[in-house]
Design an enzyme around this catalytic site. Structure first.
Site, PDB file in Angstrom:
ATOM      1  N   TYR A 180       0.728  -1.043   0.139  1.00 51.15           N
ATOM      2  CA  TYR A 180       0.047   0.100  -0.047  1.00 51.15           C
ATOM      3  C   TYR A 180       0.837   1.332   0.125  1.00 51.15           C
ATOM      4  O   TYR A 180       1.742   1.142   0.648  1.00 51.15           O
ATOM      5  CB  TYR A 180      -0.995   0.034   1.284  1.00 51.15           C
ATOM      6  CG  TYR A 180      -2.515   0.029   0.683  1.00 51.15           C
ATOM      7  CD1 TYR A 180      -2.896   0.959   0.262  1.00 51.15           C
ATOM      8  CD2 TYR A 180      -3.164  -1.004   1.109  1.00 51.15           C
ATOM      9  CE1 TYR A 180      -4.250   0.869  -0.227  1.00 51.15           C
ATOM     10  CE2 TYR A 180      -4.420  -1.121   0.757  1.00 51.15           C
ATOM     11  CZ  TYR A 180      -4.904  -0.148  -0.144  1.00 51.15           C
ATOM     12  OH  TYR A 180      -6.565   0.025  -0.564  1.00 51.15           O
ATOM     13  N   GLU A 236      -0.495   4.859  -0.600  1.00 56.28           N
ATOM     14  CA  GLU A 236      -0.977   5.930  -0.840  1.00 56.28           C
ATOM     15  C   GLU A 236      -0.246   7.308  -0.580  1.00 56.28           C
ATOM     16  O   GLU A 236       0.581   7.224   0.275  1.00 56.28           O
ATOM     17  CB  GLU A 236      -2.250   6.071   0.308  1.00 56.28           C
ATOM     18  CG  GLU A 236      -3.514   5.381  -0.145  1.00 56.28           C
ATOM     19  CD  GLU A 236      -4.630   5.385   0.587  1.00 56.28           C
ATOM     20  OE1 GLU A 236      -4.607   6.265   1.409  1.00 56.28           O
ATOM     21  OE2 GLU A 236      -5.752   4.735   0.311  1.00 56.28           O
ATOM     22  N   ASP A 282      -6.196  13.250 -25.541  1.00 61.68           N
ATOM     23  CA  ASP A 282      -6.362  11.707 -25.057  1.00 61.68           C
ATOM     24  C   ASP A 282      -5.538  10.747 -26.247  1.00 61.68           C
ATOM     25  O   ASP A 282      -6.206  10.630 -27.271  1.00 61.68           O
ATOM     26  CB  ASP A 282      -7.628  11.437 -24.608  1.00 61.68           C
ATOM     27  CG  ASP A 282      -7.936  10.003 -24.353  1.00 61.68           C
ATOM     28  OD1 ASP A 282      -6.728   9.280 -24.403  1.00 61.68           O
ATOM     29  OD2 ASP A 282      -9.029   9.549 -23.922  1.00 61.68           O
ATOM     30  N   THR A 332      -3.628   5.715 -22.090  1.00 64.50           N
ATOM     31  CA  THR A 332      -3.673   4.323 -21.304  1.00 64.50           C
ATOM     32  C   THR A 332      -2.193   3.909 -21.825  1.00 64.50           C
ATOM     33  O   THR A 332      -1.506   4.300 -22.794  1.00 64.50           O
ATOM     34  CB  THR A 332      -4.568   3.148 -22.055  1.00 64.50           C
ATOM     35  OG1 THR A 332      -4.092   3.084 -23.561  1.00 64.50           O
ATOM     36  CG2 THR A 332      -5.883   3.417 -21.813  1.00 64.50           C
ATOM     37  N   LYS A 390      -2.272  -0.024 -25.051  1.00 65.46           N
ATOM     38  CA  LYS A 390      -2.493  -0.178 -26.172  1.00 65.46           C
ATOM     39  C   LYS A 390      -1.428  -0.380 -27.045  1.00 65.46           C
ATOM     40  O   LYS A 390      -0.360  -1.020 -26.894  1.00 65.46           O
ATOM     41  CB  LYS A 390      -3.639   0.853 -26.686  1.00 65.46           C
ATOM     42  CG  LYS A 390      -4.942   0.448 -25.763  1.00 65.46           C
ATOM     43  CD  LYS A 390      -5.863   1.773 -26.046  1.00 65.46           C
ATOM     44  CE  LYS A 390      -7.070   1.679 -25.306  1.00 65.46           C
ATOM     45  NZ  LYS A 390      -8.306   2.661 -25.416  1.00 65.46           N
ATOM     46  N   ARG A 422      -2.037  -3.027 -18.284  1.00 58.78           N
ATOM     47  CA  ARG A 422      -3.050  -2.214 -18.189  1.00 58.78           C
ATOM     48  C   ARG A 422      -2.974  -1.041 -17.408  1.00 58.78           C
ATOM     49  O   ARG A 422      -2.757  -1.423 -16.018  1.00 58.78           O
ATOM     50  CB  ARG A 422      -4.468  -3.119 -17.641  1.00 58.78           C
ATOM     51  CG  ARG A 422      -4.548  -4.193 -18.582  1.00 58.78           C
ATOM     52  CD  ARG A 422      -6.138  -4.745 -18.449  1.00 58.78           C
ATOM     53  NE  ARG A 422      -6.803  -4.035 -19.536  1.00 58.78           N
ATOM     54  CZ  ARG A 422      -7.029  -4.190 -20.681  1.00 58.78           C
ATOM     55  NH1 ARG A 422      -5.801  -5.147 -21.438  1.00 58.78           N
ATOM     56  NH2 ARG A 422      -7.623  -3.519 -21.386  1.00 58.78           N
TER      57      ARG A 422
END
Ligand SMILES: *Cc1c(COP(=O)(O)O)cnc(C)c1O
Length: 414
Positions: free
Chosen positions: A51, A53, A197, A223, A226, A232
């Site tokens: 974790y 954050e 984008d 992203t 692609k 991902r």
């Protein structure tokens, strides 16, 4: 996957089956690609346990000394790859990244100008069923009915009339280069924020095969899975004045803990994209798409805008007497994965539209060349023209399998 095979044979068998499906079929879904084994290993690492954050040097949990180095490395490589001033590498995927961009820069109800979904845009660019269309007041531009190309004079007209706070340029199903500079000039006339984008074309930009919006645009999201050929996920790049707002919008605004294993895999993918071979790859992706488009047009198919400048094309299949959904199904039988797609000014419904969208990012990763791409286009034409003939479809499936065996997937990627 020795342990998995012993501990959970059900999941192991499913992964095995999917591996065989990917190995033995031709992947033309324009948003897909095959990552390297190095990217997969980073994704499968113990970094998933952590974790973290917060940001590098400012975490809300202990034990992040090494994670900080991982994230700093991903940031450094991304900056080098795209030449951006600031980058946030934590967005979990493209849509949440876009949500963070809106959240950082505009208020609910504010006006945004974006490309309409059935003209090649993305759901997160203002479609009514998506949060973007529900929260913000989107006006949409389209492609020209005759040419299938975005008419920048029309975009300017709408921008001057509607005075949006933000102009969004980018697409999921458009095969021509965007005029980034012109978008920026139009935005400057009305004082709008510019948001690119590049989810689909980031790999082509990173491989220096097409022009980048980053020198012109305030904010650019992409992203990483692609054409960029990473895990991902997504990143948001921006000019320094937007850095704080973007970071705060991603965390604590939108997300909790980052996926550190994905961050590590992004760093690996950026490292790969920085190698000279990636420029060869990006160029080959476009050459393969152009070879495929030319062959399909020679076989009598209409390609929206008459060709392609990038990795994808939208093909109108109705001239062959079938719908996009039917074409998708027939090509599946032949061993070719595609995605049905609306075409601009489509008279058919989105669930069963007039087109299919094809892309060459994945096949180029498995070393398909222009001759292979032409062979695939011929197989597509043959399958669609003989869609009622089961024996013919079966023989096409055999030839596709042969082509796949000639260009094996997991021996050609390293
Ligand atoms: C794919 C895509 C996205 C969304 O990415 P997800 O990771 O599927 O959420 C956003 N914008 C564009 C233009 C895309 O093509």
């Amino acid at each position: 996957m020795k342990t998995l095979s012993q501990i959970d044979s059900l999941v192991y068998e499913l992964i095995n089956k999917e591996t065989a499906r990917q190995e033995d079929g031709i992947e033309l879904i324009a948003s897909e690609n095959y990552v390297s084994k190095a990217v997969m290993e980073a994704m499968g690492s113990c970094l998933t346990n952590k974790y973290s954050e917060g940001y590098v040097g400012k975490r809300y949990y202990g034990g992040n000394e090494i994670i900080d180095e991982v994230e700093a490395l991903a940031i450094e490589r991304c900056k080098e790859l795209f030449g951006c001033e600031h980058v946030n590498v934590q967005p979990l995927s493209g849509s949440p990244a876009n949500a963070a961009v809106f959240f950082a820069t505009i208020k609910p109800g504010d006006k945004v100008l974006g490309l309409q979904l059935d003209h090649g845009g993305h759901l997160s660019h203002g479609h009514p069923v998506n949060f973007s269309g529900m929260l913000y007041n989107f006006t949409q531009y389209q492609v020209d009915r005759e040419s299938g190309i975005i008419d920048m004079e029309k975009v300017r007209e709408i921008a001057l009339r509607e005075k949006p706070k933000m102009i969004l340029a980018g697409f999921s199903a458009y095969s021509r280069n965007l005029d980034w500079k012109k978008f920026k000039e139009i935005a400057d006339e009305i004082g709008a924020i510019t948001f690119a984008d590049i989810a689909h074309i980031a790999g082509l930009i990173a491989g220096k095969a097409i022009e980048s919006p980053i020198p012109y645009f305030d904010i650019t999201s992409t992203t990483t899975h692609k054409t960029l050929r990473g895990p991902r996920g997504a990143v948001i790049m921006c000019k320094e004045p937007f850095a704080k707002a973007i970071d705060r919008a991603v965390f604590p605004g939108m997300q909790g803990g980052p996926h550190d294993h994905a961050t590590a895999a992004k760093a690996v993918a950026f490292g790969e994209a920085l190698q000279p071979e990636f420029q060869v790859y990006a160029k080959a992706v476009i050459e393969n798409a152009q070879a495929m488009a030319a062959e399909l047009m020679a076989a009598g198919f209409r390609i929206i805008s008459g060709g392609t400048d990038n990795h994808l094309m939208v093909v109108d299949v109705t001239s062959k007497g079938i719908s996009g959904k039917e074409a998708e199904r027939i090509l599946d039988i032949a061993g070719i994965s595609t995605s049905r797609s609306t075409i601009p000014f489509d008279s058919r419904k989105p669930m069963d539209p007039s087109g299919v969208r094809l892309g060459t990012a994945a096949i180029t990763t498995r070393a398909f060349d222009t001759a292979d791409s032409r062979a695939v286009a011929q197989a597509i034409a043959q399958a669609i023209e003989n869609h009622g003939d089961e024996a013919k479809l079966k023989s096409i499936r055999e030839s596709i399998l042969e082509l796949c065996r000639k260009r094996p997937l997991y021996t050609s990627i390293v």
